[in-house]
Design a protein around this motif. Sequence first.
Motif, short mmCIF file in Angstrom:
data_model
loop_
_atom_site.label_atom_id
_atom_site.label_comp_id
_atom_site.label_asym_id
_atom_site.label_seq_id
_atom_site.Cartn_x
_atom_site.Cartn_y
_atom_site.Cartn_z
N VAL A 16 0.73 -1.26 0.00
CA VAL A 16 0.00 0.00 0.00
C VAL A 16 0.76 1.30 0.00
CG1 VAL A 16 -1.35 1.41 1.59
CG2 VAL A 16 -1.88 -0.95 1.14
N SER A 76 -1.72 5.40 3.69
CA SER A 76 -1.25 4.22 2.99
C SER A 76 -2.26 3.08 3.08
CB SER A 76 0.10 3.78 3.58
OG SER A 76 0.52 2.56 3.02
N SER A 79 -5.30 3.68 1.02
CA SER A 79 -5.00 3.51 -0.41
C SER A 79 -5.07 2.04 -0.80
CB SER A 79 -3.62 4.07 -0.73
OG SER A 79 -3.55 5.44 -0.45
N ALA A 80 -4.54 1.17 0.07
CA ALA A 80 -4.59 -0.26 -0.21
C ALA A 80 -6.03 -0.74 -0.21
CB ALA A 80 -3.79 -1.02 0.83
N LEU A 83 -7.88 0.07 -3.40
CA LEU A 83 -7.60 -0.87 -4.48
C LEU A 83 -8.45 -2.13 -4.31
CD1 LEU A 83 -3.71 -0.60 -4.59
CD2 LEU A 83 -5.27 0.19 -6.37
N ASN A 127 1.14 3.44 -6.74
CA ASN A 127 0.38 2.18 -6.69
C ASN A 127 0.85 1.27 -7.81
OD1 ASN A 127 -1.39 2.51 -4.55
ND2 ASN A 127 -3.01 3.39 -5.79
N CYS A 147 -8.17 0.69 -11.03
CA CYS A 147 -6.82 0.70 -10.43
C CYS A 147 -5.84 1.46 -11.29
CB CYS A 147 -6.33 -0.74 -10.21
SG CYS A 147 -7.21 -1.66 -8.94
N ALA A 153 -2.49 3.26 -10.87
CA ALA A 153 -1.54 2.17 -10.61
C ALA A 153 -0.87 1.70 -11.89
CB ALA A 153 -2.26 1.00 -9.95
N ASN A 197 1.32 -0.49 -3.03
CA ASN A 197 1.39 0.96 -2.98
C ASN A 197 2.49 1.37 -2.01
OD1 ASN A 197 0.61 3.53 -1.50
ND2 ASN A 197 -0.69 3.66 -3.31
#
Length: 409
Positions: A16, A76, A79-80, A83, A127, A147, A153, A197
């Motif tokens: 992440v 962080s 953010s994970a 996804l 990402n 993503c 990403a 990420n």
Amino acid sequence: MSRRMLGIAASALVAVSLLAGCSGSSSLTATELTAGARPAGAASLEVGEGTDTYDFALDLLRENAGEKNALVSPLSVLSALALAESGADGETLAQMERATGMSADELADLLQAYGALAGDGPLETANSVWLRDTGGLTVEDDFLATCGGRLGAQVFSAPFDDSTVADVNTWVSEKTNDMIPEMLNQISDDAQVLLVNALAFEGGWEDPFDSALVSPDTFTCEDGTERDVTMMHSAEDGYLEGELATGFVKPYEGYDYAFVGLLPAEGVSVNELLASLEGDALEELLTPVAGAAAEIGLPRFTVGYEAELTDALRSLGMTDAFDATHADFSRMGITEQGPLYVGGVLHKTFIDVNEEGTRAAAATTVTMDGAAAPGDPVVYHEVILDRPFVYLIVDLRCDLPVFVGTYMG
């Protein structure tokens, strides 16, 4: 909804941080499928829009705080989860949304806008999605589009052998400016997709500490033991005061970000302070007292931290995602072995605070298995962090906590 057959097997491993550009790395052996692509444009982020993340930040820190130093990056971890949410549905998605405190679309919009806001400043985010290049995983086009486009990403195809372990570690190391040199030591046979990420912060103080005001001092731990520290002293305009804590705000160069130190009142432990705070209360505590300033003492310190966040996220109500019989990641894809579910969430952080500024980094891995103006005189208050304290790195432009931690000595 269309699907893309990628000739890959089950599962996902997600490491992440935040929203990335698509710059590649010439040192990787994996094949990048998004080379030359660019993230979709984002709306602007308004002042205060990041305050919705304070509750999540506190929940995450409370679940990890204890007798040892703890450091997490809510930015962080969110953010994970964004996804993963891109591929979640049903009750699994609803539980994830309740845990983060916002809908999947709201979180994606926040992170997309924040990625654009971070720009060329001291915070860098990235990402990536890694797909096993053998097996039988069918991945939804919409998931990859979200993503790769909305969350910016990079997408790689890789064999998931030792070379992929090396590639992921190289990618994370590069994106964290070498602060987290190793994210993985192996990839399990069940892991088929890695959502990675990485986040790095390198900010110099607006007013660096004067070397003449740096001196040896004593730090007293909660159990009464003492240890030697190097204490950095300065005067700061931002003085904070609440019922159970006092603190200060020390800005980084440009005033976009700031370090916040919170010292519990005498007789109040760090955990008691954290237990007393909710998001609104923390926001209120972080509002500087008018007409007051702080004479501060901040110890020079370096902390590396690692935690498995599965239990912490389960305690926040995100249970189905980790249950192979209940998880619904059908919007992500499906494997020949069975449906996808989250097998684990690994979070690594690093911070170094010294006279010149701060370096900090975070990476999170989610493994998915298949199967003041002129006026009255300023009053100075002393805030010397010579016993356990709570600290944050906050983006002042949108009131978003990037890191939250406890320093226990």
